[in-house]
Design an enzyme around this catalytic site. Structure first.
Site, PDB file in Angstrom:
ATOM      1  N   ARG A  41      -3.296 -10.074   4.908  1.00  0.00           N
ATOM      2  CA  ARG A  41      -3.663 -10.203   3.493  1.00  0.00           C
ATOM      3  C   ARG A  41      -2.506  -9.659   2.670  1.00  0.00           C
ATOM      4  NH1 ARG A  41      -5.938  -7.026  -0.308  1.00  0.00           N
ATOM      5  NH2 ARG A  41      -7.403  -8.007  -1.761  1.00  0.00           N
ATOM      6  N   LYS A  81       0.827  -1.211   0.000  1.00  0.00           N
ATOM      7  CA  LYS A  81       0.000   0.000   0.000  1.00  0.00           C
ATOM      8  C   LYS A  81       0.858   1.256   0.000  1.00  0.00           C
ATOM      9  CE  LYS A  81      -4.392  -1.950   1.125  1.00  0.00           C
ATOM     10  NZ  LYS A  81      -5.420  -2.300   2.085  1.00  0.00           N
TER      11      LYS A  81
HETATM   12  N1  PMM Z   1      -7.444  -4.031   0.596  1.00  0.00           N
HETATM   13  C1  PMM Z   1      -7.739  -4.118  -0.708  1.00  0.00           C
HETATM   14  C2  PMM Z   1      -8.734  -5.012  -1.159  1.00  0.00           C
HETATM   15  N2  PMM Z   1      -9.399  -5.801  -0.294  1.00  0.00           N
HETATM   16  N3  PMM Z   1      -9.794  -6.524   1.909  1.00  0.00           N
HETATM   17  C3  PMM Z   1      -9.533  -6.443   3.225  1.00  0.00           C
HETATM   18  N4  PMM Z   1     -10.215  -7.202   4.091  1.00  0.00           N
HETATM   19  N5  PMM Z   1      -8.579  -5.596   3.718  1.00  0.00           N
HETATM   20  C4  PMM Z   1      -7.854  -4.772   2.898  1.00  0.00           C
HETATM   21  O1  PMM Z   1      -7.013  -3.998   3.405  1.00  0.00           O
HETATM   22  C5  PMM Z   1      -8.121  -4.818   1.493  1.00  0.00           C
HETATM   23  C6  PMM Z   1      -9.114  -5.730   1.029  1.00  0.00           C
HETATM   24  C7  PMM Z   1      -7.021  -3.259  -1.688  1.00  0.00           C
HETATM   25  O2  PMM Z   1      -5.747  -3.741  -1.939  1.00  0.00           O
HETATM   26  P1  PMM Z   1      -5.338  -4.634  -3.232  1.00  0.00           P
HETATM   27  O3  PMM Z   1      -5.620  -3.819  -4.468  1.00  0.00           O
HETATM   28  O4  PMM Z   1      -3.884  -4.908  -3.034  1.00  0.00           O
HETATM   29  O5  PMM Z   1      -6.149  -5.901  -3.227  1.00  0.00           O
END
Ligand code: PMM
Length: 284
Positions: free
Chosen positions: A263, A223
């Protein structure tokens, strides 16, 4: 490790932080958009994530990067269904990252074992009633509004107490809708209506988030706040591909703090970091 109720047995018996591998089947996610847009590539990637140590593969078909527009439901379904189906057939534990009850329902019926909703049930009025009728765990993330405007919503009196209060309100809403809170995982939503200082304040005070009484998931991987932390001498943020080790450091610290899940995009180092934290903590 305190797990949410409703996990498959193999996961429910893990005595350590869970590693969730990210699989964005999108052309435009901020961190890996376009790389696994094709279903065949996405399925291969999902299998690789599992082999590399992912306990769960989190499949998402809609980008939530700042500024992203919604896509039609049919498009989201077309992206995720073949991938969920193939990974479930390979016995990979799958979570579905969606704000839509209809997408969650189709994926759960295919065998997805967790619903991960960045809107905490706020984007779709059908989500809470759907959840009340199924027995899968639900990840409720802190969310203040759609990706198109979320950067304008990053204003807090005290980010930790405001986020905790707003998550608590979602827990009440879930409970009122008939969802068993024992099934719910909470997530502060790093980067969602939050700037770097907000993210660090939340990470600094994980105890406050854990005091909500629910298992905690963190999504810090790649991020922007990590790019800003690691900016070069000219103040240019570190590009995405150079942020991995910082994310692994967050995994280690989170696991040591007792966070339920992380994650992440590249799972191998996070898996190892979790194992180190587990050994460091000693026998339970
Ligand atoms: N961040 C993204 C997408 N889904 N779900 C949860 N539970 N927590 C998060 O911080 C989160 C998520 C966006 O990031 P990406 O584009 O790397 O998937």
């Amino acid at each position: 490790m305190r797990h949410p109720v409703g996990l498959p047995r193999d996961l429910a018996t893990l005595d350590r932080t869970v590693v969730m591998g990210i699989l964005n089947v999108t052309p435009d996610s901020f961190s890996d958009g376009g790389r696994w847009h094709d279903a065949t590539d996405a399925i291969k990637r999902g299998r690789l994530l599992r082999e590399a140590g992912a306990d769960i593969v989190d499949v998402g078909g809609e980008s939530t990067r700042p500024g992203a527009e919604r896509i039609p439901e049919a498009e989201e379904l077309a992206r995720v269904l073949p991938v969920v189906e193939a990974l479930v057939a390979d016995a990979v534990p799958v979570s579905i990252d969606t704000m839509r009850a209809s997408v969650a329902a189709r994926c759960v019926s295919l065998g997805a074992c967790i619903v991960n909703d960045v809107s905490g049930g706020q984007a779709d009025p059908d989500m809470l009633p759907f959840l009340a009728g199924v027995d899968v765990p639900y990840i409720a993330m802190h969310w203040r509004g759609p990706s198109t405007i979320m950067q304008t919503l990053a204003s807090y009196d005290d980010v930790v107490s405001d986020v905790c209060r707003e998550i608590d309100q979602r827990l009440w809403a879930l409970q009122s809708a008939g969802v068993d809170l024992d099934r719910v995982v909470v997530d502060p939503g790093l980067g969602f209506a939050k700037d770097s200082a907000h993210n660090w304040a939340l990470l600094r005070d994980l105890d406050a988030l854990m005091a909500l009484g629910r298992p905690l998931l963190l999504g810090a991987s790649r991020k922007r706040f990590l790019g800003e932390l690691l900016a070069d001498r000219d103040g240019q943020p570190r590009p995405l591909e150079g942020r991995e080790a910082a994310g692994d450091a967050i995994t280690a610290l989170a696991a040591a703090a007792g966070v339920w899940g992380v994650r992440v995009h590249e799972v191998a180092a996070s898996h190892d970091a979790v194992m180190v934290a587990r050994a460091w903590a000693g026998p339970s």
